[in-house]
Design an enzyme around this catalytic site. Structure first.
Site, PDB file in Angstrom:
ATOM      1  N   ARG A 247      -9.686   8.563  -1.223  1.00  0.00           N
ATOM      2  CA  ARG A 247     -10.667   9.012  -0.235  1.00  0.00           C
ATOM      3  C   ARG A 247     -11.478  10.167  -0.783  1.00  0.00           C
ATOM      4  O   ARG A 247     -11.027  10.884  -1.675  1.00  0.00           O
ATOM      5  CB  ARG A 247      -9.942   9.491   1.027  1.00  0.00           C
ATOM      6  CG  ARG A 247      -9.355   8.372   1.837  1.00  0.00           C
ATOM      7  CD  ARG A 247      -8.583   8.910   3.021  1.00  0.00           C
ATOM      8  NE  ARG A 247      -8.215   7.822   3.907  1.00  0.00           N
ATOM      9  CZ  ARG A 247      -8.955   7.411   4.930  1.00  0.00           C
ATOM     10  NH1 ARG A 247     -10.096   8.012   5.218  1.00  0.00           N
ATOM     11  NH2 ARG A 247      -8.563   6.400   5.677  1.00  0.00           N
TER      12      ARG A 247
ATOM     13  N   ASN B 138       0.859  -1.191   0.000  1.00  0.00           N
ATOM     14  CA  ASN B 138       0.000   0.000   0.000  1.00  0.00           C
ATOM     15  C   ASN B 138       0.896   1.241   0.000  1.00  0.00           C
ATOM     16  O   ASN B 138       1.689   1.447   0.924  1.00  0.00           O
ATOM     17  CB  ASN B 138      -0.899  -0.027   1.245  1.00  0.00           C
ATOM     18  CG  ASN B 138      -1.841   1.166   1.297  1.00  0.00           C
ATOM     19  OD1 ASN B 138      -1.440   2.286   1.020  1.00  0.00           O
ATOM     20  ND2 ASN B 138      -3.086   0.921   1.667  1.00  0.00           N
TER      21      ASN B 138
ATOM     22  N   GLU C 272     -10.781  -9.146   2.766  1.00  0.00           N
ATOM     23  CA  GLU C 272      -9.536  -8.834   3.461  1.00  0.00           C
ATOM     24  C   GLU C 272      -9.881  -8.734   4.944  1.00  0.00           C
ATOM     25  O   GLU C 272     -10.657  -7.858   5.362  1.00  0.00           O
ATOM     26  CB  GLU C 272      -8.954  -7.511   2.963  1.00  0.00           C
ATOM     27  CG  GLU C 272      -7.646  -7.174   3.688  1.00  0.00           C
ATOM     28  CD  GLU C 272      -7.101  -5.800   3.312  1.00  0.00           C
ATOM     29  OE1 GLU C 272      -7.406  -5.298   2.208  1.00  0.00           O
ATOM     30  OE2 GLU C 272      -6.380  -5.226   4.144  1.00  0.00           O
TER      31      GLU C 272
ATOM     32  N   ARG D 206      -7.108  13.094   0.271  1.00  0.00           N
ATOM     33  CA  ARG D 206      -5.980  13.552   1.095  1.00  0.00           C
ATOM     34  C   ARG D 206      -4.635  13.022   0.610  1.00  0.00           C
ATOM     35  O   ARG D 206      -3.609  13.588   0.884  1.00  0.00           O
ATOM     36  CB  ARG D 206      -6.199  13.199   2.570  1.00  0.00           C
ATOM     37  CG  ARG D 206      -6.069  11.741   2.866  1.00  0.00           C
ATOM     38  CD  ARG D 206      -6.032  11.507   4.359  1.00  0.00           C
ATOM     39  NE  ARG D 206      -7.336  11.645   4.976  1.00  0.00           N
ATOM     40  CZ  ARG D 206      -7.695  10.988   6.082  1.00  0.00           C
ATOM     41  NH1 ARG D 206      -6.839  10.183   6.667  1.00  0.00           N
ATOM     42  NH2 ARG D 206      -8.896  11.129   6.582  1.00  0.00           N
TER      43      ARG D 206
ATOM     44  N   HIS E 197      -5.557   3.975  -1.703  1.00  0.00           N
ATOM     45  CA  HIS E 197      -6.909   4.289  -1.214  1.00  0.00           C
ATOM     46  C   HIS E 197      -7.279   5.673  -1.713  1.00  0.00           C
ATOM     47  O   HIS E 197      -6.615   6.656  -1.378  1.00  0.00           O
ATOM     48  CB  HIS E 197      -6.867   4.255   0.321  1.00  0.00           C
ATOM     49  CG  HIS E 197      -8.195   4.455   0.982  1.00  0.00           C
ATOM     50  ND1 HIS E 197      -8.391   4.234   2.324  1.00  0.00           N
ATOM     51  CD2 HIS E 197      -9.400   4.838   0.511  1.00  0.00           C
ATOM     52  CE1 HIS E 197      -9.646   4.472   2.635  1.00  0.00           C
ATOM     53  NE2 HIS E 197     -10.276   4.860   1.547  1.00  0.00           N
TER      54      HIS E 197
ATOM     55  N   GLY F 207       1.173  -1.401   4.372  1.00  0.00           N
ATOM     56  CA  GLY F 207       1.524  -0.063   3.934  1.00  0.00           C
ATOM     57  C   GLY F 207       2.503   0.631   4.852  1.00  0.00           C
ATOM     58  O   GLY F 207       3.696   0.738   4.567  1.00  0.00           O
TER      59      GLY F 207
ATOM     60  N   GLU G 157      -8.580   0.824  -2.883  1.00  0.00           N
ATOM     61  CA  GLU G 157      -9.532   0.859  -1.769  1.00  0.00           C
ATOM     62  C   GLU G 157     -10.407   2.089  -1.923  1.00  0.00           C
ATOM     63  O   GLU G 157      -9.914   3.170  -2.249  1.00  0.00           O
ATOM     64  CB  GLU G 157      -8.784   0.953  -0.441  1.00  0.00           C
ATOM     65  CG  GLU G 157      -7.886  -0.218  -0.156  1.00  0.00           C
ATOM     66  CD  GLU G 157      -7.101  -0.016   1.129  1.00  0.00           C
ATOM     67  OE1 GLU G 157      -7.290   1.010   1.808  1.00  0.00           O
ATOM     68  OE2 GLU G 157      -6.292  -0.881   1.441  1.00  0.00           O
TER      69      GLU G 157
ATOM     70  N   HIS H 145      -3.692  -4.632   7.816  1.00  0.00           N
ATOM     71  CA  HIS H 145      -3.843  -3.491   8.710  1.00  0.00           C
ATOM     72  C   HIS H 145      -2.945  -3.647   9.924  1.00  0.00           C
ATOM     73  O   HIS H 145      -3.068  -4.610  10.670  1.00  0.00           O
ATOM     74  CB  HIS H 145      -5.280  -3.231   9.172  1.00  0.00           C
ATOM     75  CG  HIS H 145      -5.533  -1.757   9.288  1.00  0.00           C
ATOM     76  ND1 HIS H 145      -5.154  -1.042  10.370  1.00  0.00           N
ATOM     77  CD2 HIS H 145      -6.039  -0.875   8.399  1.00  0.00           C
ATOM     78  CE1 HIS H 145      -5.440   0.238  10.148  1.00  0.00           C
ATOM     79  NE2 HIS H 145      -5.970   0.370   8.957  1.00  0.00           N
ATOM     80  N   GLY H 146      -2.016  -2.732  10.043  1.00  0.00           N
ATOM     81  CA  GLY H 146      -1.135  -2.705  11.211  1.00  0.00           C
ATOM     82  C   GLY H 146      -0.043  -3.760  11.203  1.00  0.00           C
ATOM     83  O   GLY H 146       0.671  -3.908  12.193  1.00  0.00           O
TER      84      GLY H 146
ATOM     85  N   ASP I 213      -0.005   4.504  -0.070  1.00  0.00           N
ATOM     86  CA  ASP I 213      -0.646   5.772   0.333  1.00  0.00           C
ATOM     87  C   ASP I 213       0.298   6.731   1.049  1.00  0.00           C
ATOM     88  O   ASP I 213       0.282   7.935   0.803  1.00  0.00           O
ATOM     89  CB  ASP I 213      -1.820   5.507   1.285  1.00  0.00           C
ATOM     90  CG  ASP I 213      -3.007   4.897   0.570  1.00  0.00           C
ATOM     91  OD1 ASP I 213      -3.045   4.947  -0.671  1.00  0.00           O
ATOM     92  OD2 ASP I 213      -3.895   4.375   1.263  1.00  0.00           O
ATOM     93  N   HIS I 214       1.107   6.184   1.961  1.00  0.00           N
ATOM     94  CA  HIS I 214       1.885   7.112   2.795  1.00  0.00           C
ATOM     95  C   HIS I 214       3.086   7.716   2.073  1.00  0.00           C
ATOM     96  O   HIS I 214       3.609   8.741   2.511  1.00  0.00           O
ATOM     97  CB  HIS I 214       2.250   6.469   4.124  1.00  0.00           C
ATOM     98  CG  HIS I 214       1.034   6.297   4.981  1.00  0.00           C
ATOM     99  ND1 HIS I 214       0.298   7.378   5.415  1.00  0.00           N
ATOM    100  CD2 HIS I 214       0.394   5.194   5.418  1.00  0.00           C
ATOM    101  CE1 HIS I 214      -0.737   6.931   6.110  1.00  0.00           C
ATOM    102  NE2 HIS I 214      -0.702   5.605   6.125  1.00  0.00           N
TER     103      HIS I 214
ATOM    104  N   THR J 229      -8.134   3.718   8.049  1.00  0.00           N
ATOM    105  CA  THR J 229      -9.358   2.922   8.130  1.00  0.00           C
ATOM    106  C   THR J 229      -9.436   2.274   9.508  1.00  0.00           C
ATOM    107  O   THR J 229      -8.474   1.657   9.967  1.00  0.00           O
ATOM    108  CB  THR J 229      -9.348   1.828   7.037  1.00  0.00           C
ATOM    109  OG1 THR J 229      -8.940   2.428   5.811  1.00  0.00           O
ATOM    110  CG2 THR J 229     -10.714   1.204   6.876  1.00  0.00           C
TER     111      THR J 229
HETATM  112  N1  PXP Z   1      -5.932  -2.765   4.407  1.00  0.00           N
HETATM  113  C1  PXP Z   1      -6.793  -1.716   4.401  1.00  0.00           C
HETATM  114  C2  PXP Z   1      -8.203  -1.964   4.023  1.00  0.00           C
HETATM  115  C3  PXP Z   1      -6.357  -0.426   4.729  1.00  0.00           C
HETATM  116  O1  PXP Z   1      -7.210   0.599   4.699  1.00  0.00           O
HETATM  117  C4  PXP Z   1      -4.995  -0.235   5.062  1.00  0.00           C
HETATM  118  C5  PXP Z   1      -4.491   1.126   5.426  1.00  0.00           C
HETATM  119  O2  PXP Z   1      -4.644   1.996   4.385  1.00  0.00           O
HETATM  120  C6  PXP Z   1      -4.145  -1.358   5.029  1.00  0.00           C
HETATM  121  C7  PXP Z   1      -4.636  -2.620   4.727  1.00  0.00           C
HETATM  122  C8  PXP Z   1      -2.679  -1.244   5.330  1.00  0.00           C
HETATM  123  O3  PXP Z   1      -2.526  -0.935   6.683  1.00  0.00           O
HETATM  124  P1  PXP Z   1      -1.118  -0.460   7.204  1.00  0.00           P
HETATM  125  O4  PXP Z   1      -0.820   0.850   6.543  1.00  0.00           O
HETATM  126  O5  PXP Z   1      -1.325  -0.351   8.690  1.00  0.00           O
HETATM  127  O6  PXP Z   1      -0.133  -1.521   6.818  1.00  0.00           O
END
Ligand code: PXP
Length: 236
Positions: free
Chosen positions: A44, A6, A150, A48, A42, A212, A69, A190-191, A8-9, A100
């Protein structure tokens, strides 16, 4: 076990100065070269980080798999149908959230999601729902006709090793087993980071992880190539 990165950051960094760097396309291609099996971002409502321009360019350049996403809104459906990612992941979205915060409520929104998923499917787009571990919600996702889910690993990832984390891990494992038993492909995310993903990798039903923040944070120190290679080495 596949790795979807991911990005995004990286784009959060670009937006910190409202400039043009880092370029998400470059980031995606470097992640692919380092072994990523897919690229996730993602879009949004508040734009952002990722914007339509980024999606268009990523669609043209990503060679592995582009997973976008988005919330299940009419605005986002139009974007999905125009861009045609390989996968659309439906996620809940709260404007003030930093990231999220949990899985989508599927059972409560079954009818609207049903229509949404059908429209994407008709366009040949695979669909995913980001979901918590409740079997009822997973069954509802199956009814709605998504190709995959997921599973939200946030509750597991937020806890330190110990009983509470083991319970959260057990919930992820049971959710994965159940989802597989009703024919859904299972992803998780996630995380997750370099330290906590071992027990998640050990769940055989999970085929792909979406990661991500931890990769972006590591990339800031060692570079994206090494950050992705380290992660794929752990997965494989
Ligand atoms: N899955 C989804 C649905 C998410 O929204 C995110 C964060 O954007 C991730 C996975 C990845 O999470 P992380 O950035 O904590 O690895």
């Amino acid at each position: 076990m596949r790795l979807a990165v991911n990005i995004d950051h990286f784009v959060t960094l670009r937006e910190a100065r409202k400039g043009t760097e880092p370029e998400p396309v470059l980031v995606a291609l470097l992640a692919e070269q380092a072994g990523a099996d897919g690229i996730v971002c993602h879009i949004r409502r508040d734009r952002r980080h990722i914007k339509e321009r980024d999606l268009r360019l990523l669609r043209e350049t990503v060679k592995t798999k582009l997973n976008v996403e988005m919330a299940a809104t009419e605005e986002m459906k139009k974007i999905a149908l125009a861009v045609r990612p390989d996968v659309v992941s439906l996620v809940p979205e709260r404007p003030e959230e930093l990231t999220t915060e949990g899985g989508l409520s599927v059972a409560a929104n079954r009818r609207a999601l049903d229509r949404h998923v059908k429209a994407l499917r008709k366009a040949g787009i695979r669909t995913s729902i980001f979901i918590d571990t409740s079997p009822d919600e997973i069954a509802a996702a199956g009814d709605v006709g998504v190709d995959l889910i997921e599973i939200n690993t946030g509750k597991y990832a937020d806890r330190k090793p110990g009983r509470a984390r083991d319970r959260a891990l057990g919930a992820v494992r049971r959710a994965a087993e159940y989802a597989r038993s009703i024919g859904l492909e299972v992803h998780a995310g996630h995380g997750l980071d370099y330290r906590n993903l071992g027990p998640i990798i050990a769940i055989p039903e999970i085929e792909e992880l979406s990661i991500g923040f931890s990769i972006v944070a590591r990339a800031a120190v060692v570079g994206i190539d090494r950050a992705v290679r380290e992660m794929t080495a752990l997965l494989r």
